[in-house]
Design an enzyme around this catalytic site. Structure first.
Site, PDB file in Angstrom:
ATOM      1  N   ASN A  43       0.830  -1.212   0.000  1.00 53.34           N
ATOM      2  CA  ASN A  43       0.000   0.000   0.000  1.00 53.34           C
ATOM      3  C   ASN A  43       0.864   1.262   0.000  1.00 53.34           C
ATOM      4  OD1 ASN A  43      -2.327  -1.527   0.136  1.00 53.34           O
ATOM      5  ND2 ASN A  43      -2.684  -1.169   2.315  1.00 53.34           N
ATOM      6  N   ARG A 367     -11.188  -3.300 -13.828  1.00 54.55           N
ATOM      7  CA  ARG A 367     -10.032  -4.104 -13.418  1.00 54.55           C
ATOM      8  C   ARG A 367     -10.396  -5.569 -13.555  1.00 54.55           C
ATOM      9  NH1 ARG A 367      -6.356  -0.674 -11.032  1.00 54.55           N
ATOM     10  NH2 ARG A 367      -7.206   1.020  -9.764  1.00 54.55           N
ATOM     11  N   ARG A 397      -5.687   2.794 -12.851  1.00 52.66           N
ATOM     12  CA  ARG A 397      -4.307   2.976 -12.418  1.00 52.66           C
ATOM     13  C   ARG A 397      -3.624   1.662 -12.060  1.00 52.66           C
ATOM     14  NH1 ARG A 397      -4.345   7.383  -8.517  1.00 52.66           N
ATOM     15  NH2 ARG A 397      -3.899   8.780 -10.244  1.00 52.66           N
ATOM     16  N   HIS A 427     -15.971   4.009 -14.457  1.00 48.72           N
ATOM     17  CA  HIS A 427     -15.774   3.248 -13.230  1.00 48.72           C
ATOM     18  C   HIS A 427     -17.012   2.433 -12.869  1.00 48.72           C
ATOM     19  CE1 HIS A 427     -14.945   2.918  -8.741  1.00 48.72           C
ATOM     20  NE2 HIS A 427     -13.810   2.503  -9.278  1.00 48.72           N
ATOM     21  N   TYR A 460     -12.567  -9.009  -1.495  1.00 51.44           N
ATOM     22  CA  TYR A 460     -13.282  -7.732  -1.419  1.00 51.44           C
ATOM     23  C   TYR A 460     -14.757  -7.989  -1.089  1.00 51.44           C
ATOM     24  CZ  TYR A 460      -9.513  -5.031  -3.693  1.00 51.44           C
ATOM     25  OH  TYR A 460      -8.331  -4.406  -4.002  1.00 51.44           O
ATOM     26  N   ARG A 556     -14.048   2.849   5.232  1.00 56.41           N
ATOM     27  CA  ARG A 556     -12.900   1.963   5.425  1.00 56.41           C
ATOM     28  C   ARG A 556     -11.570   2.718   5.418  1.00 56.41           C
ATOM     29  NH1 ARG A 556     -11.762  -0.595   0.469  1.00 56.41           N
ATOM     30  NH2 ARG A 556      -9.941   0.723   0.317  1.00 56.41           N
ATOM     31  N   HIS A 584     -15.507  -3.017   0.640  1.00 59.19           N
ATOM     32  CA  HIS A 584     -15.433  -2.332  -0.646  1.00 59.19           C
ATOM     33  C   HIS A 584     -16.782  -1.862  -1.180  1.00 59.19           C
ATOM     34  CE1 HIS A 584     -14.287  -1.987  -5.044  1.00 59.19           C
ATOM     35  NE2 HIS A 584     -13.279  -1.375  -4.467  1.00 59.19           N
TER      36      HIS A 584
END
Length: 696
Positions: A43, A367, A397, A427, A460, A556, A584
C-alpha cells in the site's frame, strides 16, 4: 475553514496504520499477520508512486494550491514524512516481533555467517544454478556510467578492492523481479532457514567479480513517480498509454529504501549518483521491499492461516436448477461477495454465452485479468456469433498495461471494444444481456459495487445486483449507448449517473433529511464507502448534523470529515472496519422520515465513493433498491452488521482512530456473513430470525 477537514494524505496513512496494526494483532494466525505486513508495505509503495509523487510535482512546479485543511505542498510533504516515519518505526517493531514468533515455529531468516557448512553448500548451488545466470554485474567507472534504475528496482551497490590493492571501486547488481526473494536452505523437514536474495548474492559476489574482495555493500530499492496525466488532445488513448507506461518507469525518485545500518559512504555515493534527495530516504529494519515477505507464505501448519472459507453458492439459482434467467426473472437478488461466490457473475455470463436465445451482451471492464473467466465468456459469446461489446477502461491505475493487452485480445475474438471517454474514467460496473423470449427481446442486468476481477472478488466485500426489472434494464441500456455512442441519455428514471446527476441527487437526499428534521420527523443517514473526501458533501453532512440529523458513516479508508465536533458534527459518528476481507461495497441509506431500519427508508448501492474524482470526473452508477427482500438484506443485514461489529472496528475521534474494545466473543461482521446466508439469495420470504439479533 481549515479546521473543518482532515488532510487526505494523512488520513490515508492513518488507514494504512490500521492495516499494519493487524500485522501486530496476536489474535490472528501467524502467517496472516505476515500477510498484513506485506499488504501495508505494498500500500505504501502505491501511495508514494502516486500521492507523494504528486506533492513533489507541486513543489517542483511551485504550485501554491492549498489542501482542504489549509496546507501548502511543502507543509503537507513535511507532515507526510513525519507520519511515514512513524509508520516505518511501527513496521520495523512489528517485524521484530513477528520474527520472534516465526522462530518459535522454527522459521528463521539467517545471514550467511549463521549457516552451517551443508547449508552454505546448498546456497552456493542455488546461486550458481538459479541466480547467477540471470544477473548482470556492472562496474561503475568512466566507461561504465551508473545505470538507470527502474521503478521498484531492487539492487545491490558494492564497494570492492582488487586483491593486493587499496583503491576502492564500485559496482552495482540489479536484482531482477522474476527471481525468488527468499531461499530455504535447511536440510531438516520441520525447519525453514530462509536466506534473502540480497544476502545470497552479496555472499557469493566474488564469483561475479573474480580477483576482487567485497569491502561493503548496501541493499536498496527505488520508487518513482508513476502517475499518468491524460493529455487533452490524446486522440488514440491506446497509443498514448503505451507511450506513457514507458515513461512511468523513468519518473523521478520519490522514495529510496535502504537497509538500516548501511555504510555511510556507500549511501552518500548512491544518493549523489541517482540524484535523490536526502528526504526521500527510508531505512528499513531488515528487508527493503517488505511487501515481498509474503513469498514465504507457502505450506506450514493449518493454524498459521485463517480457517479455510468456501463461498456459498446462490441458493436462489439452485432452486431454479442453475438457470440464471429463470432465477432472476422470479425477482431481483443481490449476491454478497466474497461470502457468496463470485462464480455467480461468471456463470451468468457463461450461460448467456452458451444460450442460443441470447442476442447481445454488453459489459464494462475496469479491473480484471487477461485470463479472467469473464473475459473468456465474452470471447466465447463473440465466437458464437453474438453481438458482444466490452467497455474497457484503460485508465485504471496500475492496470493500464494489462487492460491494453486485454482489449487487443478481446478484439481478436470479435468483441467490439470501446474505450469510453478521454477525461472520464468509466468506473461503473455493469452487464447487460439481451435475450429473445416469446418473440420479444428481454433484458437482464448485473450491476456491481466492485470490479470484475476474479482474485479481488475472493477478498473484497462487494454487492452484485441481478435484475430483469425493465426500469433498471432500460436505464442500463441507455448508459451503454452513452458510453459507446456519446448520446447523452439525460436524467434516467431509476439509475443515477455521475458526473451529471449523482452529486445533485445526493444533495437532494441529504437536504430531504434536513427538512424532515425541521418538521420533527425522523431524520437519519447511514452510509458505507471506501473514502470520504469531497468537501461539498462533507459540508452538507455538517449542515445536516447541525439540524439534528443522525449520521452513521462506515468509511474503510480516507475520511476528511471530522466527527463529533461541537456545533459542527456532533451528530456524526465514523467507524472503519479492517479485517480478513477488504470492505469495498458502497451503500447509501436515508431514513425518509421513518426510524431505521424500515421498508420506507431509501436504500441505494453504487460504484462511487464520495470523492471529487468519483462525483465529477468518473462515469459512475448509483441505483435505488426497490425489491423488499433485497432492501432488507442491504439495510437490515449488511448495514446492521456494520453497526454491531466491535471485533474489527476503529472509531474516529479527535483526528485519530481508536480500536473499539472487544472481547473474544464480540460481534464480527465478517464472521457473521461467513456463517449466515444472505436474504435475497435464498429466494424465500424474509426469515425474521435471520436478522432479529442484528437490531440496534
Amino acid at each position: 475553514m481549515t479546521k473543518r477537514y482532515n488532510n487526505r494524505e494523512l488520513s490515508w496513512l492513518e488507514f494504512n496504520s490500521r492495516v499494519l496494526s493487524e500485522a501486530g494483532n496476536t489474535d490472528l494466525p501467524l502467517f496472516e499477520r505476515v500477510r498484513f505486513l506485506s499488504i501495508a508495505s505494498n500500500n505504501l509503495d502505491e501511495f508514494y508512486m502516486v500521492r507523494v509523487a504528486g506533492v513533489y510535482a507541486q513543489i517542483k512546479e511551485k504550485i501554491k494550491h492549498e489542501t482542504i485543511d489549509g496546507l501548502s505542498p511543502k507543509e503537507q510533504l513535511k507532515k507526510i514524512k513525519i507520519k511515514s516515519s512513524e509508520l516505518l518505526k511501527k513496521s520495523n517493531y512489528i517485524w521484530s516481533k513477528l520474527k520472534k514468533e516465526l522462530s518459535k515455529q522454527r522459521i528463521f531468516f539467517k545471514s550467511f555467517n549463521k549457516l552451517n557448512e551443508d547449508e552454505k553448500t546448498k546456497l552456493l548451488e542455488v546461486f550458481r544454478n538459479n541466480i547467477s545466470p540471470v544477473l548482470t554485474p556492472q562496474a561503475i567507472d568512466p566507461s561504465h556510467p551508473f545505470p538507470f534504475l527502474f521503478n521498484q528496482g531492487h539492487f545491490l551497490l558494492m564497494e570492492m578492492q582488487k586483491k593486493g590493492k587499496k583503491k576502492s571501486i564500485y559496482s552495482i547488481i540489479v536484482l531482477p523481479k522474476n527471481l525468488k526473494r527468499f531461499y530455504d536452505v535447511s536440510n531438516v523437514d520441520a525447519v525453514k532457514n530462509y536466506v534473502s536474495l540480497e544476502e545470497t548474492v552479496s555472499s557469493f559476489a566474488t564469483e561475479l567479480f573474480p580477483g576482487y574482495e567485497i569491502i561493503n555493500y548496501l541493499s536498496a530499492r527505488v520508487t518513482r513517480d508513476s502517475d499518468i496525466e491524460v493529455e487533452e488532445e490524446a486522440e488514440d488513448l491506446v497509443v498514448f498509454y503505451e507511450k506513457a507506461l514507458k515513461k512511468r518507469k523513468r519518473g523521478r525518485i520519490v522514495r529510496l529504501e535502504l537497509r538500516k545500518g548501511s555504510d555511510h559512504n556507500l549511501k552518500k555515493f548512491l544518493i549523489k549518483k541517482i540524484k535523490a534527495d536526502e528526504e526521500t530516504v527510508d531505512e528499513i529494519e531488515e528487508f527493503v521491499g517488505t511487501h515481498e515477505i509474503s513469498q514465504i507464505l507457502i505450506g506450514g501448519k493449518k493454524d498459521f492461516y485463517f480457517k479455510k472459507f468456501n463461498p456459498r453458492q446462490v441458493e436462489r439459482v439452485n432452486q431454479f436448477n442453475g438457470d440464471y434467467f429463470k432465477a432472476i426473472s422470479s425477482k431481483d437478488m443481490i449476491v454478497h461477495h466474497p461470502y457468496e461466490t463470485f462464480d455467480a457473475v461468471i456463470q451468468f455470463l457463461n450461460q448467456a454465452a452458451d444460450d442460443p436465445n441470447v442476442q447481445a451482451i454488453k459489459q464494462t471492464l475496469y479491473r480484471t485479468t487477461l485470463d479472467s473467466p469473464i473475459v473468456k465468456a465474452l470471447k466465447k459469446a463473440a465466437e458464437k456469433g453474438k453481438s458482444v461489446t466490452a467497455v474497457v477502461e484503460i485508465k485504471a491505475r496500475f492496470d493500464e498495461e494489462a487492460n491494453i493487452s486485454l482489449a487487443k485480445s478481446l478484439e481478436r475474438s470479435g468483441v467490439q471494444v470501446v474505450y469510453g471517454f478521454v477525461h472520464l474514467k468509466t468506473h461503473a460496473k455493469s452487464s447487460l444481456v439481451v435475450r429473445l423470449e416469446n418473440e420479444t427481446l428481454k433484458k437482464y442486468v448485473h450491476i456491481g459495487t466492485g470490479n470484475y476481477h476474479p482474485v479481488n472478488a475472493k477478498i473484497y466485500t462487494d454487492l452484485s445486483l441481478f435484475s430483469a426489472d425493465p426500469n433498471y434494464a432500460n436505464d442500463i441500456e441507455k448508459f451503454f449507448n452513452f458510453v459507446t455512442g456519446y448520446g447523452d441519455p439525460g436524467k434516467l428514471d431509476h439509475v443515477i449517473l455521475a458526473p451529471k446527476f449523482l452529486r445533485p441527487k445526493l444533495n437532494d437526499l441529504i437536504d430531504q433529511e434536513i427538512e424532515n428534521a425541521k418538521a420533527g420527523k425522523h431524520a437519519e443517514i447511514w452510509a458505507k464507502m471506501n473514502s470520504l473526501v469531497d468537501p461539498k458533501i462533507i459540508d452538507r453532512f455538517y449542515l445536516a448534523s447541525q439540524h439534528g440529523v443522525k449520521i452513521h458513516l462506515f468509511v474503510r479508508g480516507i475520511c476528511c470529515l471530522k466527527p463529533g465536533v461541537k456545533k459542527m458534527s456532533e451528530n456524526i459518528y465514523v467507524k472503519s472496519i479492517v479485517g480478513r476481507f477488504l470492505e469495498h461495497s458502497r451503500i447509501y441509506c436515508f431514513s425518509n422520515g421513518e426510524a431505521m431500519p424500515s421498508r420506507k427508508n431509501k436504500v441505494y448501492i453504487s460504484s462511487a465513493d464520495l470523492m471529487p474524482r468519483n462525483l465529477d470526473r468518473r462515469l459512475e452508477i448509483m441505483l435505488i433498491i426497490k425489491n423488499e427482500t433485497v432492501h432488507a438484506q442491504v439495510l437490515d443485514q449488511i448495514m446492521m452488521a456494520n453497526f454491531k461489529d466491535e471485533k474489527l472496528s476503529w472509531e474516529l475521534k479527535d483526528k485519530k482512530y481508536h480500536k473499539v474494545k472487544a472481547s473474544k466473543n464480540s460481534f464480527s461482521a465478517h464472521e457473521y456473513f461467513m456463517n449466515n446466508p444472505s436474504l435475497s439469495g435464498q429466494g424465500k420470504s424474509i426469515i425474521k430470525d435471520k436478522i432479529k439479533n442484528l437490531k440496534i
